[in-house]
Design a protein around this motif. Structure first.
Motif, PDB file in Angstrom:
ATOM      1  N   GLN A 120     -27.367 -30.673  -8.269  1.00 43.72           N
ATOM      2  CA  GLN A 120     -26.310 -29.726  -7.643  1.00 43.72           C
ATOM      3  C   GLN A 120     -25.399 -30.578  -7.071  1.00 43.72           C
ATOM      4  OE1 GLN A 120     -26.095 -26.407  -3.877  1.00 43.72           O
ATOM      5  NE2 GLN A 120     -28.216 -26.628  -5.274  1.00 43.72           N
TER       6      GLN A 120
ATOM      7  N   VAL B 213     -21.630 -30.463  -4.709  1.00 44.96           N
ATOM      8  CA  VAL B 213     -20.655 -29.538  -3.826  1.00 44.96           C
ATOM      9  C   VAL B 213     -19.198 -30.034  -3.858  1.00 44.96           C
ATOM     10  CG1 VAL B 213     -20.254 -28.983  -1.550  1.00 44.96           C
ATOM     11  CG2 VAL B 213     -22.386 -28.766  -2.489  1.00 44.96           C
TER      12      VAL B 213
ATOM     13  N   PRO C  41     -26.052 -33.443  -2.433  1.00 43.30           N
ATOM     14  CA  PRO C  41     -24.807 -32.762  -3.527  1.00 43.30           C
ATOM     15  C   PRO C  41     -23.408 -33.393  -2.937  1.00 43.30           C
ATOM     16  CG  PRO C  41     -26.561 -31.263  -2.832  1.00 43.30           C
ATOM     17  CD  PRO C  41     -26.853 -32.557  -1.985  1.00 43.30           C
TER      18      PRO C  41
ATOM     19  N   GLU D 118     -31.727 -31.510 -13.491  1.00 41.46           N
ATOM     20  CA  GLU D 118     -30.339 -30.840 -13.028  1.00 41.46           C
ATOM     21  C   GLU D 118     -29.870 -31.508 -11.801  1.00 41.46           C
ATOM     22  OE1 GLU D 118     -30.999 -26.920 -13.646  1.00 41.46           O
ATOM     23  OE2 GLU D 118     -31.316 -26.519 -11.644  1.00 41.46           O
TER      24      GLU D 118
ATOM     25  N   ASN E 130     -31.273 -33.333  -4.259  1.00 42.35           N
ATOM     26  CA  ASN E 130     -31.445 -33.199  -5.711  1.00 42.35           C
ATOM     27  C   ASN E 130     -32.395 -34.315  -5.954  1.00 42.35           C
ATOM     28  OD1 ASN E 130     -29.157 -31.473  -6.738  1.00 42.35           O
ATOM     29  ND2 ASN E 130     -27.964 -33.111  -5.664  1.00 42.35           N
TER      30      ASN E 130
ATOM     31  N   ARG F  73     -20.307 -24.630  -5.432  1.00 50.94           N
ATOM     32  CA  ARG F  73     -21.681 -25.137  -5.642  1.00 50.94           C
ATOM     33  C   ARG F  73     -21.558 -25.252  -7.365  1.00 50.94           C
ATOM     34  NH1 ARG F  73     -22.920 -22.316  -1.303  1.00 50.94           N
ATOM     35  NH2 ARG F  73     -23.170 -23.730   0.555  1.00 50.94           N
ATOM     36  N   TYR F  74     -21.829 -26.342  -7.974  1.00 48.31           N
ATOM     37  CA  TYR F  74     -22.226 -26.556  -9.223  1.00 48.31           C
ATOM     38  C   TYR F  74     -23.513 -26.956  -9.526  1.00 48.31           C
ATOM     39  CZ  TYR F  74     -16.887 -26.562  -9.256  1.00 48.31           C
ATOM     40  OH  TYR F  74     -15.614 -26.446  -9.092  1.00 48.31           O
ATOM     41  N   VAL F  75     -24.225 -26.286 -10.540  1.00 43.95           N
ATOM     42  CA  VAL F  75     -25.492 -26.804 -10.937  1.00 43.95           C
ATOM     43  C   VAL F  75     -25.030 -27.477 -12.402  1.00 43.95           C
ATOM     44  CG1 VAL F  75     -27.702 -26.026 -11.590  1.00 43.95           C
ATOM     45  CG2 VAL F  75     -26.701 -25.089  -9.526  1.00 43.95           C
TER      46      VAL F  75
ATOM     47  N   GLU G 209     -24.253 -23.547 -14.009  1.00 48.89           N
ATOM     48  CA  GLU G 209     -23.906 -22.423 -13.243  1.00 48.89           C
ATOM     49  C   GLU G 209     -22.819 -22.940 -12.048  1.00 48.89           C
ATOM     50  OE1 GLU G 209     -23.922 -18.976 -12.227  1.00 48.89           O
ATOM     51  OE2 GLU G 209     -25.880 -19.215 -13.402  1.00 48.89           O
TER      52      GLU G 209
ATOM     53  N   VAL H  40     -29.950 -29.857   1.413  1.00 46.86           N
ATOM     54  CA  VAL H  40     -30.023 -29.555  -0.036  1.00 46.86           C
ATOM     55  C   VAL H  40     -30.109 -31.219  -0.649  1.00 46.86           C
ATOM     56  CG1 VAL H  40     -29.350 -28.859  -2.459  1.00 46.86           C
ATOM     57  CG2 VAL H  40     -28.900 -27.611  -0.464  1.00 46.86           C
TER      58      VAL H  40
END
Length: 373
Positions: free
Chosen positions: A330, A332, A284, A328, A271, A318-320, A309, A269
Motif C-alpha cells: 500500500q 500513500v 506506506p 502487494e 506493508n 491510497r494505492y494498492v 486498487e 499501516v
C-alpha cells in the motif's frame, strides 16, 4: 487554547485551577520523574481466559500515558485494576509509594471517565459535577465554588442548570471530565471516552484533552484502540496484545521502530512482504511511486508492480500495488496537484516502487523486529 465548534476559546483557566496545576507541577518536580502508577507482576483471569498476564508497568508523574490495543488485549482490564474495580489475582498495584492493591476504589486517589459518561439523567449538570463532593461531605459553599470553577475550565459556564439530555455529545463528555477533575485526583483514568463522538469532534477533543492535561499537570492514563488517538496525545504508550505489553515507548519510537509484526500492523499501516526467505516491513508513506521503466535511486530497494486498487481520501490517495515478485504494498501520496479523476484513473497502471534501505524493517519468522536495515 483551542475552541471547539461553535464555542469561543478560553485563554486562561480560573485562578483556582491554575494555582492547583502549578502546585501539582511543583510537587512533580520536587519528587523527580517518579512513578504515579506502578504495576508489579499483575495477573487477572476470568475462568480459563487470561485477561492480563504478568504485567509490569511504571507510569510517570504528570505524563499522558496510553494503553493501546485491540479488543480483548487486556488494556481495559488493566485500567480497571488500577482503579480498583477489579482485584488482581496476583501482583501489586501502587499509586505513588502507596500499595493500594487491596484498597477499594473510593480509597484510591484516582477518578475514572467512562465511554458512556455515566451521568445521572435526573440531575442537572452542576449536580452531576458536584455529586462526588457532596458524598465526601464538602460544604455547600465550597462545593458550589469548585463546581463553577471546573465548569468554566471545561467551557461549560452557564450550563450548570441544564440536564444531560439537553447537551450535545461533546458537552456531556466534558461534564464527565468535570465531575472527575473537581475531586482533584492525582491520577485521571479515561476508558475510551471519545468513542461515541463523531470524527471531527473526536479530533478536536483529542487536542483539548492534551492541552488540559498539560495545563493541570496531573497524570492521565488513557485507554483506546484508536492508533491515531494514541499517537496524537501520548507522551508514552504501551501496546497490548493477548494480555501482555509487547512494546512500550514514545509514539514516534513505537511507530518508527515497531518491536514485532503485530505492532507494525496495528500501530498505523505497515506493508509486510517476503523477499529472499526474509519477511520485511515498510510504511506506506516511505514508498516513492513513479512510472514503470524509471531508474531507481542508487542503493534503494525497488519493486515493479501494477496498481490494483485506488482509494481517494481527500488530502491523500491510497494505492494498492500488486508486485511482480509476489505480494502487494500500500502506498500513500498527498494530492498536492492531483484531482480525484486523475488519481482514480491510475488503476491498472504499471509502476515502480522504491524506498530507502533505512526504512526497511526485517522481521524474523516469529514476527519480532530484528532492526532497521
Amino acid at each position: 487554547m483551542l475552541a471547539l465548534r461553535g464555542e469561543p476559546a478560553i485563554i486562561a483557566a480560573p485562578v483556582s485551577l491554575q494555582e492547583q496545576a502549578g502546585e501539582r507541577s511543583v510537587d512533580a518536580i520536587s519528587r523527580g520523574a517518579g512513578g504515579a502508577v506502578r504495576l508489579e507482576g499483575v495477573r487477572k483471569t476470568y475462568g480459563e481466559v487470561i485477561a492480563v498476564d504478568d504485567v509490569d508497568l511504571e507510569i510517570r508523574e504528570g505524563e499522558f500515558f496510553t494503553l493501546l490495543g485491540p479488543s480483548g488485549s487486556g488494556k481495559t482490564t488493566t485500567l480497571r485494576v488500577i482503579a480498583g474495580f477489579e482485584p488482581p489475582d496476583a501482583g501489586r498495584v501502587f499509586l505513588g509509594d502507596a500499595d493500594v492493591t487491596n484498597r477499594p476504589p473510593y480509597a484510591r486517589d484516582v477518578n475514572t471517565v467512562f465511554q458512556d459518561y455515566a451521568l445521572f439523567p435526573h440531575m442537572t449538570v452542576a449536580e452531576n459535577v458536584g455529586y462526588g463532593l457532596r458524598v465526601k461531605g464538602i460544604r455547600r459553599r465550597e462545593r458550589q465554588q469548585r463546581v463553577e470553577s471546573v465548569l468554566e475550565r471545561m467551557r461549560l459556564a452557564g450550563l450548570g442548570k441544564r440536564k444531560p439530555v439537553q447537551l450535545s455529545g461533546g458537552q456531556r463528555q466534558r461534564v464527565a471530565l468535570a465531575r472527575a477533575l473537581v475531586n482533584r485526583p492525582d491520577v485521571l483514568l479515561l476508558d475510551e471516552p471519545l468513542g461515541a463522538l463523531d470524527l471531527k469532534l473526536r479530533q478536536e477533543m483529542q487536542l483539548f484533552l492534551k492541552s488540559l492535561q498539560q495545563d493541570l499537570g496531573i497524570t492521565f492514563v488513557y485507554v483506546t484502540h484508536d492508533q491515531d488517538e494514541a499517537l496524537t496525545m501520548s507522551d508514552r504508550l504501551a501496546v497490548f496484545d493477548r494480555g501482555r505489553i509487547v512494546q512500550l515507548g514514545e509514539p514516534a519510537e513505537v511507530y518508527e521502530r515497531p518491536a514485532n509484526a503485530f505492532v507494525a500492523g496495528f500501530v498505523g499501516v505497515s506493508n509486510v512482504v517476503e523477499r529472499d526467505g526474509k519477511r520485511i516491513a515498510v510504511r506506506p508513506e516511505k514508498i516513492r511511486m513513479t512510472e514503470a521503466g524509471a531508474s531507481p535511486a542508487r542503493g534503494s530497494h525497488a519493486e515493479n508492480g501494477r496498481i490494483r486498487e485506488v482509494v481517494y481520501a481527500g488530502m491523500v490517495t491510497r494505492y494498492v500495488v500488486e508486485l511482480d515478485r509476489g505480494g502487494e504494498l500500500q502506498v500513500v501520496r498527498q494530492n498536492l496537484e492531483t484531482s480525484s479523476a486523475e488519481a482514480l484513473d491510475a488503476k491498472g497502471r504499471p509502476v515502480l516502487l522504491e524506498w530507502r534501505p533505512e526504512h526497511t524493517l526485517e522481521l524474523d519468522r516469529a514476527g519480532d523486529t530484528e532492526g532497521e536495515r
